[in-house]
Design a protein around this motif. Structure first.
Motif, mmCIF file in Angstrom:
data_model
loop_
_atom_site.group_PDB
_atom_site.id
_atom_site.type_symbol
_atom_site.label_atom_id
_atom_site.label_comp_id
_atom_site.label_asym_id
_atom_site.label_seq_id
_atom_site.Cartn_x
_atom_site.Cartn_y
_atom_site.Cartn_z
ATOM 1 N N LEU A 173 0.811 -1.216 0.000
ATOM 2 C CA LEU A 173 0.000 0.000 0.000
ATOM 3 C C LEU A 173 0.839 1.259 0.000
ATOM 4 C CD1 LEU A 173 -2.835 -0.977 2.512
ATOM 5 C CD2 LEU A 173 -2.992 -0.768 0.029
ATOM 6 N N ASN A 193 4.168 3.904 -4.299
ATOM 7 C CA ASN A 193 3.490 4.743 -5.288
ATOM 8 C C ASN A 193 3.133 3.938 -6.536
ATOM 9 O OD1 ASN A 193 3.441 7.090 -3.799
ATOM 10 N ND2 ASN A 193 5.216 8.000 -4.800
ATOM 11 N N SER A 202 -0.239 2.631 -10.609
ATOM 12 C CA SER A 202 -0.105 3.533 -9.477
ATOM 13 C C SER A 202 -0.894 3.028 -8.282
ATOM 14 C CB SER A 202 -0.610 4.925 -9.872
ATOM 15 O OG SER A 202 -2.019 4.913 -10.000
ATOM 16 N N SER A 203 -0.663 3.663 -7.152
ATOM 17 C CA SER A 203 -1.412 3.291 -5.952
ATOM 18 C C SER A 203 -2.902 3.526 -6.142
ATOM 19 C CB SER A 203 -0.894 4.090 -4.748
ATOM 20 O OG SER A 203 -0.991 5.478 -5.010
ATOM 21 N N GLY A 204 -3.253 4.443 -7.037
ATOM 22 C CA GLY A 204 -4.656 4.712 -7.315
ATOM 23 C C GLY A 204 -5.241 3.839 -8.397
ATOM 24 N N GLY A 205 -4.409 2.963 -8.970
ATOM 25 C CA GLY A 205 -4.916 2.019 -9.958
ATOM 26 C C GLY A 205 -4.735 2.432 -11.406
ATOM 27 N N THR A 206 -4.009 3.512 -11.663
ATOM 28 C CA THR A 206 -3.793 3.947 -13.042
ATOM 29 C C THR A 206 -2.647 3.163 -13.666
ATOM 30 O OG1 THR A 206 -4.546 6.178 -12.519
ATOM 31 C CG2 THR A 206 -3.255 5.889 -14.529
ATOM 32 N N SER A 236 -2.653 -5.305 -12.995
ATOM 33 C CA SER A 236 -3.651 -5.041 -11.968
ATOM 34 C C SER A 236 -3.035 -5.330 -10.604
ATOM 35 C CB SER A 236 -4.904 -5.882 -12.186
ATOM 36 O OG SER A 236 -4.608 -7.263 -12.137
ATOM 37 N N ASN A 295 -4.577 -5.010 -3.441
ATOM 38 C CA ASN A 295 -3.881 -4.548 -2.236
ATOM 39 C C ASN A 295 -4.189 -5.426 -1.019
ATOM 40 O OD1 ASN A 295 -2.680 -2.412 -3.624
ATOM 41 N ND2 ASN A 295 -4.341 -1.004 -3.139
#
Length: 119
Positions: free
Chosen positions: A29, A32, A52-56, A70, A73
């Motif tokens: 988590l 980055n 990215s940590s946000g899923g991008t 994919s 987390n």
């Protein structure tokens, strides 16, 4: 640092598919980015996909439209779905995390998983 274990590599024919997994011994988590890299003998390790940590997700041009990265987390696991495989995808695949530059990873390298694509 976390310990990373890659799996899922195999010998497949061109046009086939594989799903690689990367299991981390600790939380991912805080990272980055999580990335999948590959290396062939005599060449430097290269980044092929990152998330990215946000899923991008982002992809190297040669795998765009064929690979999907994919992350889960909750399971501390990152995946790489590889479709329409080509002989030039043959390499040892590794995963790692990084904060800003893909060249500066957070952890030691795992053993990798061999992907071999026959023509």
């Amino acid at each position: 640092q976390v310990h990373l274990v890659e799996s899922g590599g195999d010998l497949v024919q061109a046009g086939g598919s594989l799903r690689l997994s990367c299991a981390a011994s600790g939380s991912i988590l805080s990272a980055n980015f999580m990335g999948w890299y590959r290396q062939v003998p005599g060449k430097q390790r290269e980044l092929v996909a990152a998330i990215s940590s946000g899923g991008t997700p982002n992809y190297e041009d040669s795998v765009k439209g064929r690979f999907t990265i994919s992350r889960d987390n909750a399971k501390n696991t990152v995946y790489l779905q590889m479709n329409s495989l080509k002989p030039e995808d043959t390499a040892v695949y590794y995963c790692n995390s990084f904060q800003f530059s893909w060249r500066k990873v957070d952890n030691g390298w795992g053993q990798g998983t061999q992907v071999t694509v026959s023509s």
